[in-house]
Write an enzyme that holds these catalytic residues in place. Structure first.
Site, short mmCIF file in Angstrom:
data_model
loop_
_atom_site.label_atom_id
_atom_site.label_comp_id
_atom_site.label_asym_id
_atom_site.label_seq_id
_atom_site.Cartn_x
_atom_site.Cartn_y
_atom_site.Cartn_z
CB CYS A 52 -46.31 -3.64 -50.53
SG CYS A 52 -45.13 -3.59 -51.90
CG ASP A 84 -44.23 3.42 -55.71
OD1 ASP A 84 -45.45 3.36 -55.56
OD2 ASP A 84 -43.57 4.42 -55.40
CG ASP A 126 -42.94 3.17 -51.83
OD1 ASP A 126 -42.81 2.15 -51.13
OD2 ASP A 126 -42.15 3.46 -52.75
CB CYS A 197 -39.31 -2.85 -51.42
SG CYS A 197 -40.35 -2.98 -52.90
CB SER A 473 -37.07 3.74 -56.21
OG SER A 473 -37.05 2.71 -55.25
#
Length: 565
Positions: A52, A84, A126, A197, A473
């Site tokens: 990410c 995550d 995130d 993601c 999530s």
């Protein structure tokens, strides 16, 4: 009166008494000319622990080029990031939400310590997104947030896949519905490179929310991580932060109540992650903007779902970019009067002006027209009731059950629930209850994608419900109820549930209840004893001592030590 572009950094760099500071900075290559310019903090969340944020070093170099070209001097610094996706289903996942506070604190500390005149933050996974936003709100100097962009989808047997498909495949494998070889094949192709993601999971949801909110320039988040256009986006953002500084525009000028309503509408219209509730509440608290958990339900009720994005839909973030980007969705909502187009953004223009420049790709069906919405209401629903007096969150993509009644299967740890799911211990009709996983009790309010994915993968997604004081999530789908407040560790009603108690989830009535008389609930609560904390020292213990309820955004502040419900 001329605005002093160095009003903060001048204290560090100017005058006889600052010779020592200048000597230190010259040791690493800064010149007198550099130090005479405004100093711009470049907060980078690069890390080598996940895809990410892995490419953010490259983007930071482009950002700094833009800052220098526009007359500023960039100073890059780094902060932490927790993946995550990598930590999901383990004790390490407790660090994720805690990291939001550490990211915010660290950016704020460096910003205050070095007295930057403006700040630009590069984010990916995130918690780096809301963490950076919280820091900019606290510092209240001109600044913006640049999202690193989405990963490209993987390809598995002719279909686009994301890491969410891998977690569901784990459950399918455990249930004997997928072979070990097939699982490994999927694992090998699901994440083909750098970027966050790929579905409308938490990272893409929060990146979208920040564009609607105005803290990120519209059109920057949609561009995928490895797309060559991202370098130009980064350089432009470096120039733009200098423009914000010259205009004297700070987050306080942007973050109004209507701006937060715009962000919620964007999340609702895109079927975004339930984590947006937690993070937007936290940001509103820091900005002193009145916002409650009930506002999410109100705004979601009036906002149609228009974006057909995973996990509930068909497309990934890269498809949204090709269709016309986040700006296309904003354009639809502004035209319908569902977003306040007069709100200022970090570009110095209104969101209506920015959205007006979006160009729709001919024949795209990622973002529907208002006349053909996926469903008439948004994806965020807030429930209250005997089990959630302060509220809880569920995401409805348009095809889930709206009512479920079944026996409670009670687990005090996520791992115990996962063991039951993967060893055929959960049956159709059950309500899986995972408690003592809230902000304080976990601590850290773990996401439950491992469990929810396993439930779906085992073929139980249409017959089993789950509720927890933890989180989900953005990749989670199915009837999953999270953020139950008050949490079990603070004496919320979730703490007194017993195996076999009948739980009723009624989406249309906005209720989460247990079929027990009030007197029975009161009696059980009177006999409940708070469990010993799972951590008694270190960062988790500090966090548990300071964190507020999920219904308040799970922010940490002095004096916010939670009281027993």
């Amino acid at each position: 009166m001329t605005f002093d572009l160095k009003q903060h950094s001048r204290v560090i760099t100017d005058g006889r008494d600052r010779a020592g500071a200048r000597a230190m900075l010259k040791a690493i290559g800064f010149t007198d000319d550099d130090l005479a310019r405004p100093i711009i903090g470049v907060a980078n969340t690069w890390t080598e622990t996940m895809p990410c944020n892995y490419h953010l070093r490259r983007l930071a170099a482009r950002v700094k080029e833009g800052i220098r070209a526009a007359g500023g001097t960039p100073m890059e610094f780094n902060t932490i990031a927790i993946s995550d996706g990598v930590t999901m289903g383990t004790e390490g996942m407790k660090a994720s939400l805690v990291s939001r506070e550490v990211i915010a604190d660290s950016i704020e500390l460096v910003g205050r310590g070095h007295m930057f005149d403006a700040v630009i933050a590069l984010v990916g996974c995130d918690k780096t997104i809301p963490g950076a936003a919280l820091a900019l709100i606290r510092l209240n100097v001109p600044g913006l947030i640049l999202y690193g962009g989405s990963i490209a989808p993987g390809r598995f047997r002719g279909k686009d896949v994301t890491v969410g498909d891998v977690y569901e495949a784990i459950g399918a494998n455990a249930a004997g519905r997928m072979s070990d070889a097939d699982l490994r094949e999927l694992e090998n192709v699901a994440c083909p490179g750098a970027g966050a993601c790929g579905g409308q999971f938490t990272a893409n949801t929060m990146a979208m929310a920040l564009e609607f909110l105005g803290l990120s320039p519209m059109g920057t988040a949609s561009v995928p991580a490895v797309d060559p256009r991202k370098d130009e986006v980064a350089r432009h953002c470096g120039e733009l932060v200098m423009d914000l500084l010259r205009r004297g525009i700070t987050p306080a000028d942007i973050l109004t109540r209507p701006a937060f309503e715009n962000a919620i509408a964007g999340v609702a219209a895109s079927g975004g992650s339930t984590n947006a509730v937690l993070h937007l509440l936290a940001m509103a608290r820091e900005a002193s903007v009145p916002l409650t958990i009930d506002d999410f339900d109100m705004i979601s009720r009036r906002t149609p779902m228009l974006a057909d994005l995973k996990p509930g839909g068909r497309y990934v973030a890269v498809d949204l970019d090709r269709a016309g980007g986040i700006g296309l969705l904003a354009q639809r909502l502004v035209a319908a009067g569902l977003v306040d187009g007069q709100q200022m953004t970090s570009s110095g223009q209104t969101i209506g002006e920015e959205a007006g420049r979006a160009v729709e790709s001919p024949g795209q069906d990622v973002v529907r027209p208002l006349s053909d919405s996926i469903k008439p209401n948004g994806g965020l629903v807030i429930l209250k009731g005997k089990l959630a007096p302060d509220g809880c969150v569920v995401k409805i993509a348009g095809h889930e059950r709206l009512h479920h009644r079944g026996p409670a299967r009670v687990f005090d740890r996520e791992e115990d629930a996962m063991q039951a799911v993967t060893h055929n211990g959960i049956k159709p009709g059950d309500v899986v209850v995972i408690r003592y996983e809230g902000p304080r009790g976990g601590p850290g309010m773990r996401e439950m994608l491992a469990v929810t994915g396993a439930i779906v993968g085992a073929g139980l997604g249409e017959t089993v419900a789950l509720l927890t004081d933890g989180r989900f999530s953005g990749a989670t789908r199915g009837l999953m109820v999270g953020h139950v407040a008050p949490e079990a560790a603070s004496g919320g009603p979730l703490a007194i549930l017993q195996e076999g108690d009948t739980i009723v989830i009624d989406i249309e009535a906005r209720r989460l209840d247990v079929e027990l008389p009030d007197a029975e609930i009161a009696g059980r609560l009177a006999n409940w004893r708070e469990p010993a904390p799972r951590y008694t020292s270190g960062v988790f213990a500090k966090y548990a001592a300071l964190v507020s309820s999920a219904s308040e955004g799970a922010i940490t502040r002095p004096g916010f030590a939670p009281e027993r419900a």
